[in-house]
Design a protein around this motif. Structure first.
Motif, PDB file in Angstrom:
ATOM      1  N   CYS A  32       5.047   3.867  -1.661  1.00 12.03           N
ATOM      2  CA  CYS A  32       4.161   3.312  -1.866  1.00 12.03           C
ATOM      3  C   CYS A  32       2.489   3.426  -1.980  1.00 12.03           C
ATOM      4  O   CYS A  32       1.322   3.253  -2.887  1.00 12.03           O
ATOM      5  CB  CYS A  32       3.881   2.399  -0.689  1.00 12.03           C
ATOM      6  SG  CYS A  32       4.768   0.055  -0.381  1.00 12.03           S
ATOM      7  N   LYS A  33       2.970   5.346  -1.840  1.00 15.68           N
ATOM      8  CA  LYS A  33       1.437   6.363  -2.606  1.00 15.68           C
ATOM      9  C   LYS A  33       0.995   6.368  -4.081  1.00 15.68           C
ATOM     10  O   LYS A  33       0.310   6.583  -4.504  1.00 15.68           O
ATOM     11  CB  LYS A  33       1.248   7.413  -1.040  1.00 15.68           C
ATOM     12  CG  LYS A  33       1.504   6.718   0.140  1.00 15.68           C
ATOM     13  CD  LYS A  33       1.178   8.334   0.480  1.00 15.68           C
ATOM     14  CE  LYS A  33       1.588   8.150   1.907  1.00 15.68           C
ATOM     15  NZ  LYS A  33       1.330  10.238   2.498  1.00 15.68           N
ATOM     16  N   LEU A  34       2.429   6.276  -4.643  1.00 17.25           N
ATOM     17  CA  LEU A  34       2.220   6.222  -5.633  1.00 17.25           C
ATOM     18  C   LEU A  34       1.671   5.130  -6.275  1.00 17.25           C
ATOM     19  O   LEU A  34       2.189   4.644  -7.577  1.00 17.25           O
ATOM     20  CB  LEU A  34       3.829   5.840  -6.732  1.00 17.25           C
ATOM     21  CG  LEU A  34       4.946   7.428  -5.789  1.00 17.25           C
ATOM     22  CD1 LEU A  34       6.299   7.603  -5.722  1.00 17.25           C
ATOM     23  CD2 LEU A  34       3.767   8.805  -6.318  1.00 17.25           C
ATOM     24  N   ARG A  35       1.927   3.420  -5.715  1.00 18.01           N
ATOM     25  CA  ARG A  35       1.766   2.500  -5.916  1.00 18.01           C
ATOM     26  C   ARG A  35       0.074   2.556  -6.884  1.00 18.01           C
ATOM     27  O   ARG A  35      -1.006   1.765  -6.254  1.00 18.01           O
ATOM     28  CB  ARG A  35       2.001   1.333  -5.148  1.00 18.01           C
ATOM     29  CG  ARG A  35       1.563   0.129  -6.047  1.00 18.01           C
ATOM     30  CD  ARG A  35       2.009  -0.993  -5.705  1.00 18.01           C
ATOM     31  NE  ARG A  35       2.213  -0.664  -4.285  1.00 18.01           N
ATOM     32  CZ  ARG A  35       2.810  -2.093  -3.179  1.00 18.01           C
ATOM     33  NH1 ARG A  35       3.345  -2.985  -3.586  1.00 18.01           N
ATOM     34  NH2 ARG A  35       2.792  -2.238  -1.646  1.00 18.01           N
ATOM     35  N   THR A  36      -0.723   3.237  -7.620  1.00 25.62           N
ATOM     36  CA  THR A  36      -2.794   2.976  -7.795  1.00 25.62           C
ATOM     37  C   THR A  36      -2.380   2.457  -9.497  1.00 25.62           C
ATOM     38  O   THR A  36      -1.667   2.414 -10.389  1.00 25.62           O
ATOM     39  CB  THR A  36      -2.323   4.615  -7.209  1.00 25.62           C
ATOM     40  OG1 THR A  36      -1.775   5.415  -8.353  1.00 25.62           O
ATOM     41  CG2 THR A  36      -2.511   5.091  -5.705  1.00 25.62           C
ATOM     42  N   SER A  37      -3.944   2.408  -9.657  1.00 24.81           N
ATOM     43  CA  SER A  37      -3.988   1.995 -10.995  1.00 24.81           C
ATOM     44  C   SER A  37      -3.513   0.523 -12.128  1.00 24.81           C
ATOM     45  O   SER A  37      -2.919   0.973 -13.046  1.00 24.81           O
ATOM     46  CB  SER A  37      -4.483   3.153 -11.418  1.00 24.81           C
ATOM     47  OG  SER A  37      -5.564   4.074 -10.764  1.00 24.81           O
ATOM     48  N   GLY A  38      -2.771   0.268 -10.954  1.00 27.54           N
ATOM     49  CA  GLY A  38      -2.368  -1.258 -11.176  1.00 27.54           C
ATOM     50  C   GLY A  38      -0.866  -0.918 -11.385  1.00 27.54           C
ATOM     51  O   GLY A  38       0.102  -2.385 -11.977  1.00 27.54           O
ATOM     52  N   LYS A  39      -0.313   0.279 -11.487  1.00 25.42           N
ATOM     53  CA  LYS A  39       1.087   0.077 -11.297  1.00 25.42           C
ATOM     54  C   LYS A  39       1.698  -0.655  -9.611  1.00 25.42           C
ATOM     55  O   LYS A  39       1.352  -0.652  -9.145  1.00 25.42           O
ATOM     56  CB  LYS A  39       1.656   1.795 -10.686  1.00 25.42           C
ATOM     57  CG  LYS A  39       0.798   2.927 -11.448  1.00 25.42           C
ATOM     58  CD  LYS A  39       1.707   4.264 -11.134  1.00 25.42           C
ATOM     59  CE  LYS A  39       0.274   5.220 -11.986  1.00 25.42           C
ATOM     60  NZ  LYS A  39       1.073   5.331 -13.416  1.00 25.42           N
ATOM     61  N   ARG A  40       2.987  -1.220 -10.145  1.00 25.04           N
ATOM     62  CA  ARG A  40       3.530  -1.995  -9.380  1.00 25.04           C
ATOM     63  C   ARG A  40       5.043  -1.299  -8.833  1.00 25.04           C
ATOM     64  O   ARG A  40       5.376  -0.665  -9.690  1.00 25.04           O
ATOM     65  CB  ARG A  40       4.379  -3.269 -10.082  1.00 25.04           C
ATOM     66  CG  ARG A  40       2.598  -3.791 -10.436  1.00 25.04           C
ATOM     67  CD  ARG A  40       3.200  -5.494 -11.051  1.00 25.04           C
ATOM     68  NE  ARG A  40       3.639  -5.179 -12.548  1.00 25.04           N
ATOM     69  CZ  ARG A  40       4.613  -6.073 -12.668  1.00 25.04           C
ATOM     70  NH1 ARG A  40       4.514  -7.149 -12.199  1.00 25.04           N
ATOM     71  NH2 ARG A  40       5.279  -5.629 -14.298  1.00 25.04           N
ATOM     72  N   LEU A  41       5.680  -2.233  -7.173  1.00 19.67           N
ATOM     73  CA  LEU A  41       6.703  -1.501  -7.247  1.00 19.67           C
ATOM     74  C   LEU A  41       7.490  -2.496  -6.981  1.00 19.67           C
ATOM     75  O   LEU A  41       7.025  -3.961  -6.590  1.00 19.67           O
ATOM     76  CB  LEU A  41       6.902  -0.201  -6.158  1.00 19.67           C
ATOM     77  CG  LEU A  41       5.717   0.217  -6.029  1.00 19.67           C
ATOM     78  CD1 LEU A  41       5.815   0.783  -4.146  1.00 19.67           C
ATOM     79  CD2 LEU A  41       6.688   1.563  -6.780  1.00 19.67           C
ATOM     80  N   ALA A  42       8.777  -2.592  -7.732  1.00 17.82           N
ATOM     81  CA  ALA A  42      10.431  -3.204  -7.203  1.00 17.82           C
ATOM     82  C   ALA A  42      11.001  -3.188  -5.979  1.00 17.82           C
ATOM     83  O   ALA A  42      11.126  -1.855  -5.594  1.00 17.82           O
ATOM     84  CB  ALA A  42      10.904  -3.299  -7.855  1.00 17.82           C
ATOM     85  N   SER A  43      11.173  -3.815  -5.455  1.00 16.53           N
ATOM     86  CA  SER A  43      11.736  -3.474  -4.305  1.00 16.53           C
ATOM     87  C   SER A  43      13.225  -2.606  -4.402  1.00 16.53           C
ATOM     88  O   SER A  43      13.967  -3.139  -5.291  1.00 16.53           O
ATOM     89  CB  SER A  43      12.313  -5.139  -3.073  1.00 16.53           C
ATOM     90  OG  SER A  43      13.395  -5.448  -3.956  1.00 16.53           O
ATOM     91  N   PRO A  44      13.902  -2.585  -2.915  1.00 12.56           N
ATOM     92  CA  PRO A  44      15.660  -2.304  -3.321  1.00 12.56           C
ATOM     93  C   PRO A  44      16.049  -2.724  -3.708  1.00 12.56           C
ATOM     94  O   PRO A  44      15.764  -4.523  -3.677  1.00 12.56           O
ATOM     95  CB  PRO A  44      15.812  -1.626  -1.583  1.00 12.56           C
ATOM     96  CG  PRO A  44      14.346  -1.543  -1.357  1.00 12.56           C
ATOM     97  CD  PRO A  44      13.510  -2.346  -1.579  1.00 12.56           C
ATOM     98  N   ALA A  45      17.186  -2.604  -4.396  1.00 14.75           N
ATOM     99  CA  ALA A  45      18.502  -3.869  -5.443  1.00 14.75           C
ATOM    100  C   ALA A  45      19.637  -3.898  -4.466  1.00 14.75           C
ATOM    101  O   ALA A  45      19.719  -2.715  -4.071  1.00 14.75           O
ATOM    102  CB  ALA A  45      18.251  -3.702  -6.230  1.00 14.75           C
ATOM    103  N   VAL A  46      20.381  -4.609  -3.256  1.00 11.70           N
ATOM    104  CA  VAL A  46      21.335  -5.049  -2.763  1.00 11.70           C
ATOM    105  C   VAL A  46      22.016  -5.173  -3.441  1.00 11.70           C
ATOM    106  O   VAL A  46      22.418  -5.771  -4.168  1.00 11.70           O
ATOM    107  CB  VAL A  46      21.247  -5.849  -1.248  1.00 11.70           C
ATOM    108  CG1 VAL A  46      19.669  -5.337  -0.389  1.00 11.70           C
ATOM    109  CG2 VAL A  46      20.898  -7.035  -1.579  1.00 11.70           C
ATOM    110  N   ALA A  47      23.122  -4.656  -2.950  1.00 14.18           N
ATOM    111  CA  ALA A  47      25.003  -5.081  -3.466  1.00 14.18           C
ATOM    112  C   ALA A  47      25.065  -6.745  -3.666  1.00 14.18           C
ATOM    113  O   ALA A  47      25.056  -7.161  -4.063  1.00 14.18           O
ATOM    114  CB  ALA A  47      26.136  -4.144  -3.193  1.00 14.18           C
TER     115      ALA A  47
END
Length: 256
Positions: A108-123
């Motif tokens: 989450c420390k990479l999530r700056t200046s409008g950047k977004r993260l998607a969750s883990p994708a389970v099988a």
């Protein structure tokens, strides 16, 4: 445009991707289960390769965050861990929800200046995902829910996506889907026409459903091993690097 391409780093070059992003293509993004589409990970990629598409990097598993490979480019969306509930080392690093959640704060420390993260994708294990979410503080919640679905009917695809949306309440990025079965009691597709029809129904619904943000069909590979058991009828590219008829359907919008 929501549709994108998954291209495995095991192909060792991104050059064949140009076939999917020619003028007029309705595809807009790509990913490869890792941080870059060139250099260390795909060493045979042409140094002059240009792709008119957004690259979406992935942190494949918690230990990949600090593995010495830099994330490529000015990314806006990053995918979280790949199928951490899965025991097959060819496609995932099996990791508990608690371990993944503990490492998530670093990502989450990479999530700056409008950047977004998607969750883990389970099988397959939604309970794994529910437990993972239960460990996360509010300020580290993912922005999107990444989902994988393999099924042989459009109704099943839609029902599963609706259930994911009901359970987690996030916009969805469907990073893997195809018409195939891993259940020995469920027959695989019996003809190419079935897969063409499934793609048409699926992409039409995905495109008009507002909480589906993006999607990527699984089948853009040359080496059959990289299909990992998904039925060959789902191929968007053949072994020589030629786009298949299904691939052209996908490039042209999937349901036109």
């Amino acid at each position: 445009m929501k549709a994108g391409i998954s291209w495995p780093v095991q192909e060792e070059t991104s050059d064949p991707l140009t076939a999917f992003f020619q003028p007029g293509s309705k595809l807009s993004w790509h990913y490869n289960w890792n941080k870059r589409w060139d250099g260390q990970l795909l060493p045979h990629t042409s140094p002059t390769l240009q792709l008119d598409a957004e690259f979406v990097p992935m942190i494949f598993a918690p230990q990949y965050l600090d593995n010495g490979i830099q994330v490529q480019g000015d990314w806006q969306l990053m995918l979280g861990y790949n199928e951490p509930d899965h025991a097959n080392p060819a496609v995932a690093v099996q990791t508990s929800p608690a371990e993944c959640a503990a490492a998530w704060s670093e990502l989450c420390k990479l999530r700056t200046s409008g950047k977004r993260l998607a969750s883990p994708a389970v099988a397959v294990d939604r309970n794994w995902l529910k437990e993972f979410f239960s460990y996360l503080p509010p300020d580290t919640q993912p922005d999107l829910l990444a989902v994988h679905i393999y099924t042989t009917t459009f109704d099943s695809l839609r029902t599963q996506l609706e259930e994911y949306h009901r359970m987690f309440g996030l916009p969805i990025i469907l990073t893997e889907f195809a018409m195939t079965s891993f259940d020995p009691n469920v027959p695989p597709p019996q003809s190419m026409q079935q897969v063409h029809d499934f793609m048409g129904q699926a992409t039409e619904w995905l495109d008009k459903t507002p909480w589906i943000e993006r999607y990527a069909w699984f089948g853009a590979v040359r080496n059959s091993y990289n299909l990992h058991g998904v039925h060959e009828f789902n191929r968007l590219m053949d072994g020589e690097g030629n786009v298949t008829p299904l691939g052209y359907q996908y490039i042209n919008g999937g349901h036109d």
